[in-house]
Write an enzyme that holds these catalytic residues in place. Structure first.
Site, PDB file in Angstrom:
ATOM      1  CB  SER A 198       1.526 -14.827 -32.744  1.00 52.38           C
ATOM      2  OG  SER A 198       0.204 -15.196 -32.400  1.00 52.38           O
ATOM      3  CD  GLU A 199      -0.081 -20.455 -32.052  1.00 53.68           C
ATOM      4  OE1 GLU A 199       0.821 -19.711 -31.607  1.00 53.68           O
ATOM      5  OE2 GLU A 199      -0.949 -20.973 -31.319  1.00 53.68           O
ATOM      6  CG  ASN A 200      -2.029 -15.371 -35.491  1.00 58.01           C
ATOM      7  OD1 ASN A 200      -1.146 -15.433 -34.647  1.00 58.01           O
ATOM      8  ND2 ASN A 200      -2.631 -14.239 -35.794  1.00 58.01           N
ATOM      9  CB  SER A 208       3.150 -19.573 -39.122  1.00 56.66           C
ATOM     10  OG  SER A 208       3.216 -19.315 -37.748  1.00 56.66           O
TER      11      SER A 208
END
Lengths: 217, 221
Positions: free
Chosen positions: A45-47, A87
């Site tokens: 998840s890119e967060n 990330s």
């Protein structure tokens, strides 16, 4: 079967054991529910996490674990957390094997438009541009048309997310591979004819000599 | 050095015309106590806000914007803050959209002494407007410049009194990089402990980056 579930199930078949995968918001998120048995993938998840698990049950939300949509989720054993620069180092650096995203438009060169509709309120591109440029494989999972109007086109008319990045398009009507020669229909949904797929597509399709029927049973 | 202070004191460092880095990712790790302090105790205006998303309608950045104190926004996603959306419609120059990874790297570079970098993200899109394009090994890249703040507002889960911070789970997001990229950094911590009480193996942000610590009064996460 619901159209979206059908698409998600077929898209899940593209995942290989050990893949690092980033799923977009909406339909692509449903792919996680259909990962074939025996296949373990790591969802990013890119967060800032890898090892995304199921959505948190109501009342059991952990305020320190959210996804890129701000929703509360769980993590699987072996998960890890990192900041946004790391990330996107993971994403841009080619460490994500597959990303599955929705689209507004895709064209025959694999150009993708999925972040902005002209003359409508602009939500921003978020991490979409980074993801499609950085991931090794880009799969678009979407309904074949937008209420009948073409989404798969000769050339995108909406502002692009990235140029020549899409590898495969999976819809309720078929599976299309982006090749050097154009878009090749390699699988077709049960009960749908090639003519129907072509009519719902805004550019000419190459029909595979080995055209199969999608099997999501 | 004990860096613990009050919110009222900390926000006095914010000056009109400042570039302000605001940590968090939507509600996750957002420094809401400090932002509430900006609303209550500061009248600084003409601010440039750097934030992944400028928060949501329920959060505090939007309230500062509604006071007409923000002249420019740099963000990657603004779909949850209708005021930022309106700013972009009224005056496209006032909102700079940067792809999320590019935004993160611009801030990281700002804290690490790197002036600019080449990235393949945004090539062939409206993001490339006005930017140098250069080809390396047959691939096109855009030159993106760094971002630094006059001040940064971030959130930590635990901070010791010298500013060593632990950020739990996915709250690291933009907080951990913004802490390194501003002249003055204010952290709000859910828990403030004595020096030595925070296991130094678990420090996400070394204390040297932190200038002021305030007690977070918001919800956890």
């Amino acid at each position: 079967m619901d159209k979206k579930e059908f698409i998600a199930k077929r898209a899940a078949q593209e995942l290989k054991h050990g893949d690092v995968v980033n799923l977009g918001i909406g339909l692509p998120t449903m792919v996680a529910n259909h990962v074939p048995k025996g296949i373990k993938v790591l969802l990013q998840s890119e967060n800032g996490l890898i090892g995304v698990g199921a959505t948190a049950e109501p009342g059991k939300e952990n305020p320190y674990i959210t996804n890129a949509g701000g929703g509360y989720i769980t993590v699987i054993p072996g998960a890890s957390f990192f900041h946004s620069a790391d990330s996107f180092g993971i994403i841009r650096g080619g460490h994500v094997d597959v990303t599955i995203l929705g689209a507004l438009q895709v064209d025959k060169k694999g150009n993708l438009a999925n972040w902005m509709v002209p003359n409508k309120k602009v939500p921003g591109m978020g991490g979409a541009m980074d993801l499609v440029v950085g991931a090794k494989r880009v799969i678009i999972a979407m309904e074949h048309t937008a209420k009948g109007s073409h989404k798969i086109l000769e050339e995108c008319t909406f502002p692009l997310t990235a140029v020549e990045v899409v590898d495969m398009i999976i819809t309720d009507m078929g599976v299309i591979e982006v090749t050097d020669k154009g878009l090749e229909l390699i699988e077709i949904a049960p009960g749908v004819t090639v003519e129907e797929v072509q009519a719902a597509t805004g550019c000419e399709l190459i029909i595979s000599d080995n055209l199969k029927v999608i099997n999501v049973a | 050095m004990n860096k613990v202070t009050t919110v009222k004191e900390a926000v006095q460092r914010l000056k009109s015309g400042d570039t302000v880095l605001i940590g968090g990712f939507l509600q996750s790790g957002a420094p809401e106590t400090i932002l509430q302090g900006v609303l209550n105790y500061s009248d600084a205006k003409d601010l440039t806000i750097v934030s992944n998303d400028t928060g949501t309608s329920e959060m505090t950045t939007i309230k500062i914007m509604q006071q007409g104190r923000v002249k420019k926004v740099i963000a990657s996603y603004i779909g949850a803050n209708p005021v930022t959306g309106q700013m972009l419609m009224d005056n496209p120059e006032s909102v700079e959209l940067s792809p999320q990874g590019t935004l993160a790297e611009r801030i990281r570079c700002g804290g690490a002494g790197i002036a600019a970098f080449y990235t393949p993200v945004g090539v062939g899109t409206i993001v490339e407007k006005g930017k140098e394009k250069r080809t390396f090994n047959g691939v096109d890249y855009l030159l993106e410049t760094n971002i630094r703040g006059n001040i940064a507002f971030i959130k930590a889960t635990i901070a010791d009194k010298e500013g060593n911070c632990f950020l739990k789970g996915s709250t690291k997001n933009f907080n951990a990089i913004m802490a390194r990229a501003a002249d003055y950094v204010v952290v709000e911590a859910e828990q403030i402990v004595e020096v030595g009480e925070l296991d130094h193996e678990l420090v996400t942000i070394p204390g040297l980056f932190i200038d002021a610590i305030v007690q977070s009064e918001g919800q956890n996460g």
